[in-house]
Design an enzyme around this catalytic site. Sequence first.
Site, PDB file in Angstrom:
ATOM      1  N   TYR A  56       0.836  -1.201   0.000  1.00 24.71           N
ATOM      2  CA  TYR A  56       0.000   0.000   0.000  1.00 24.71           C
ATOM      3  C   TYR A  56       0.872   1.252   0.000  1.00 24.71           C
ATOM      4  O   TYR A  56       1.728   1.432   0.856  1.00 24.71           O
ATOM      5  CB  TYR A  56      -0.897   0.000   1.235  1.00 24.71           C
ATOM      6  CG  TYR A  56      -2.187   0.744   1.057  1.00 24.71           C
ATOM      7  CD1 TYR A  56      -3.364   0.080   0.718  1.00 24.71           C
ATOM      8  CD2 TYR A  56      -2.252   2.126   1.238  1.00 24.71           C
ATOM      9  CE1 TYR A  56      -4.558   0.755   0.565  1.00 24.71           C
ATOM     10  CE2 TYR A  56      -3.444   2.815   1.085  1.00 24.71           C
ATOM     11  CZ  TYR A  56      -4.598   2.129   0.748  1.00 24.71           C
ATOM     12  OH  TYR A  56      -5.784   2.804   0.592  1.00 24.71           O
TER      13      TYR A  56
ATOM     14  N   TYR B  93      -0.794   4.484 -10.616  1.00 28.82           N
ATOM     15  CA  TYR B  93      -1.739   3.607 -11.341  1.00 28.82           C
ATOM     16  C   TYR B  93      -3.172   4.056 -11.071  1.00 28.82           C
ATOM     17  O   TYR B  93      -3.839   4.633 -11.921  1.00 28.82           O
ATOM     18  CB  TYR B  93      -1.496   2.157 -10.908  1.00 28.82           C
ATOM     19  CG  TYR B  93      -2.624   1.183 -11.091  1.00 28.82           C
ATOM     20  CD1 TYR B  93      -3.166   0.928 -12.342  1.00 28.82           C
ATOM     21  CD2 TYR B  93      -3.131   0.487  -9.996  1.00 28.82           C
ATOM     22  CE1 TYR B  93      -4.200   0.009 -12.493  1.00 28.82           C
ATOM     23  CE2 TYR B  93      -4.151  -0.430 -10.147  1.00 28.82           C
ATOM     24  CZ  TYR B  93      -4.692  -0.668 -11.394  1.00 28.82           C
ATOM     25  OH  TYR B  93      -5.712  -1.582 -11.543  1.00 28.82           O
TER      26      TYR B  93
END
Length: 381
Positions: free
Chosen positions: A279, A327
């Site tokens: 993360y 992304y």
Amino acid sequence: MTGVAIAGASESDLGVTGKSILTLQAQAITRALADAGLSLADVDGLATSGVSRFSATQMADYLGIQPVWTESTFAGGCAFEMYLARAAQAIEAGQCRTVVISYGSNQRSARSRSLAGVIEEHTPEAQFETPYGPLYPFSYYAMAAQSYLHRYGAGRESLAEVAVAAREWALLNPTAFRYGAGPLTVDDVLSAPMVSSPLTTADACLVTDGGGAVVVTSLERARDLPRPPIRVLGYGECVTNTSMTSGGDLTVTGAVRSGEAAFARAGLTAADVDVAQIYDSFTITVLLTLEGLGFCGVGEAGAFVSDGRIRPGGAFPLNTSGGGLSYNHPGQFGLLLLVEAVRQLRGECGARQVEGAEVALAHGTGGILSAHATVLLGVDR
């Protein structure tokens, strides 16, 4: 190791979609089911969040299904790694047969994201934090970053390298929000507008629409389905703090305990991981997590990510989709970590494929370094 596998995985539309949360969730779910060679009629378990106050109920009703097992614990970005653990346990216990784990958000289209703060006034920490007007969660991660840089003598360049590497991976991923945006340099990150020292806009994740879904079932059943089954090898979680008031040492996270549990269940070590999805809400999140999971020693993450180690072609493939930094980041990113891990283990990632990847790690972080969940996945041998 468990007798459970991921049989299907997919994204919803990503970026700026103009679609509703329910539409994005339904897209991801139906695409993942099609990937697994299954249909909604096969689903008897559902785990989701981010839809409404009663997310699982709302989503089941929208899909027209009546699951016998549901999960909608709200733990932020790591919830989906937690859901995968719960789903594996439920399937092994015979509570259900096919679980869909899903997420979707239209935060960019709806302009629903704000830095104004979400500290609830009735909570104990409000009296200590609200008067200072922190940017939520930016200021909190900045405090952790400042503490880390001061304690270990690292420079902001160490943080910047995480963002630079993420962009290089994104340039290999046609679905990435920053695909085609051109490379990012360390100087670009350091000279970007400062938001909360030492973090600039380039140290922070994107704000996008999007979501994803994975389909979980028994390994035995998954072997009869069209896609190569990806085994759930181990998992672990740890909840530490809800605020910085109670956070303790800001440079030590619950990844230490969640990682220990996941590796122990899988019978693996950090050295066995071929590709990692960690993360990256902020660049500092990655450095702290790498240390917590044991990929490097305490205070060594800056050196660990240097010299192109985490960039394409480097010795430690990290956030190969481009991560939340380049992304997509639709509010909670943990589900998309699982999707990319599955695709890497299947060998489906094209130009960004990590050759010979057999073990993948996905680690989610929720809140302000508050909740942590680690999952290890592997190919079926």
